[in-house]
Design an enzyme around this catalytic site. Structure first.
Site, short mmCIF file in Angstrom:
data_model
loop_
_atom_site.label_atom_id
_atom_site.label_comp_id
_atom_site.label_asym_id
_atom_site.label_seq_id
_atom_site.Cartn_x
_atom_site.Cartn_y
_atom_site.Cartn_z
N SER A 1 108.43 81.18 -48.57
CA SER A 1 108.65 79.79 -48.95
C SER A 1 109.24 79.70 -50.36
O SER A 1 108.72 80.31 -51.29
CB SER A 1 107.34 79.02 -48.91
OG SER A 1 106.89 78.87 -47.59
N ASP B 1 109.98 68.65 -50.38
CA ASP B 1 109.35 69.96 -50.56
C ASP B 1 110.14 70.84 -51.54
O ASP B 1 110.20 72.06 -51.38
CB ASP B 1 109.19 70.69 -49.22
CG ASP B 1 108.13 71.79 -49.30
OD1 ASP B 1 107.26 71.71 -50.19
OD2 ASP B 1 108.18 72.73 -48.50
N HIS C 1 105.23 72.87 -52.05
CA HIS C 1 103.92 73.31 -51.57
C HIS C 1 103.51 74.66 -52.15
O HIS C 1 102.34 75.04 -52.07
CB HIS C 1 103.87 73.33 -50.04
CG HIS C 1 104.60 74.46 -49.39
ND1 HIS C 1 105.82 74.29 -48.77
CD2 HIS C 1 104.30 75.76 -49.24
CE1 HIS C 1 106.22 75.44 -48.27
NE2 HIS C 1 105.32 76.35 -48.55
#
Length: 343
Positions: free
Chosen positions: A196, A120, A90
């Site tokens: 992230s 992911d 993402h």
């Protein structure tokens, strides 16, 4: 009678002051974290993306936009000296330009090697000299309560470290593709948007997970994709540019099985997957499946949910004839399907 007095210390610690033992423990903990910071600091990078060709997902919108409406930033870490970097899907999904900032302030434009929305995980590559790689630990050896240290770039601040413990193991997390990510590590090491794709490391400075999600309303509930799953996916992305998965071409939904049906067909599972529709698109050999069939087994393994079916549709099943156990008109039947490859 002789009386013996046993003393534990010649001096009594004042309130609020750590004892010598407490100080030694604190020093040991601090030394561990400091050593980890020194070991991994040169392997963690900042990633900035721009020119997203598709609308940002909720996960992408959590990343801080540095004044660019179609951009964002995140973290990543170097896994090889020739420039392969792991981050989250993402973070880079839909971006036309991916820039990597190294800890020594060098900037490089990265090439997208492959990404896997189902876990992911994404792999990018830069061409630079003097790179320091970080290695994976065996996530099967991770234990609840052990030190977990998260490194990343929260809110665009380059290189930030937080420490905590592994709170739980074996969690599942729903990915953007709708599939479940298995073997997720829960930690209380503080994560924020921008973390992230950064590594979650152990006390030796080896990667045990990839920071991927945080429950925003909660305090101290953060998740990381395990290192074993990450290494597997990254290897396939580097070799093939994608992760191959099987495809049946059906729409399924969870259905409860009555006690009568279970007993008649000698089933132990309480649920199965009812085929709501079949797509005869030629990708998968699913002609023997009919609308209304209830799938209860696939390749010898029980199926109790759509997620079970997703897990069993691996790349090994693509193009092979696979036995499927179904209930048709409440009676057990065995058919054969040939999964295609999901695109």
């Amino acid at each position: 009678m002789n009386t013996h007095f046993v003393t534990f210390s010649d001096t009594v610690s004042q309130a609020g002051e750590p004892s010598n033992q407490d100080a030694a423990l604190l020093d040991a903990y601090s030394t561990t974290v400091v050593n980890v910071a020194k070991k991994v600091s040169q392997s963690v990078v900042q990633i900035k993306v721009s020119g997203r060709s598709t609308p940002a997902t909720p996960a992408q919108r959590r990343a801080p936009n540095r004044g660019d409406a179609d951009g964002g930033s995140g973290s990543g870490f170097i896994i090889s000296t020739d420039g392969y970097i792991i981050t989250n899907n993402h973070v880079v999904a839909g971006a036309t330009t991916i820039m990597v900032s190294l800890p020594d302030s060098r900037d490089y434009e990265a090439t997208l090697i492959g990404r896997d929305p189902a876990t992911d995980i994404a792999v990018i590559k830069i061409y630079a000299d003097g790179l320091k790689a970080i290695r994976f630990a065996d996530s099967k050896q991770v234990q609840v309560g052990q030190i977990a240290i998260a490194v990343g770039n929260p809110y665009g601040f380059q290189y930030s470290l937080t420490a905590g413990v592994v709170s739980a193991l074996g969690r599942t997390l729903r990915s953007e593709s709708g599939r479940l990510i298995d073997d997720v590590i829960q930690t209380d090491a503080s994560l924020n948007p921008g973390n992230s794709g950064g590594p979650l490391v152990n006390s030796a400075g080896d990667v045990i997970g990839v920071n991927t999600a945080v429950i925003l309303p909660a305090q101290g509930i953060c998740f990381a994709v395990s290192s074993n799953l990450t290494a597997l996916v990254a290897g396939k992305l580097i070799m093939h540019g994608r992760v191959r998965r099987g495809y049946l071409g059906i729409a399924g939904q969870l259905i409860n099985l009555t006690e009568r049906i279970k007993q008649y067909n000698q089933l132990t599972a309480k649920t199965g997957v009812m085929v709501a529709s079949v797509e005869p698109d030629g990708v998968a050999g699913n002609g023997e499946l009919l609308q209304g069939d209830i799938i209860v087994g696939f390749n010898g393994q029980p199926v109790t949910s759509v997620d079970d079916l997703h897990l069993l549709l691996t790349d090994d099943t693509i193009g092979r004839q696979i036995p499927v156990s179904i209930l048709r008109q409440n009676r057990h039947k065995r058919i054969v399907v040939t999964p295609g490859e999901i695109k």
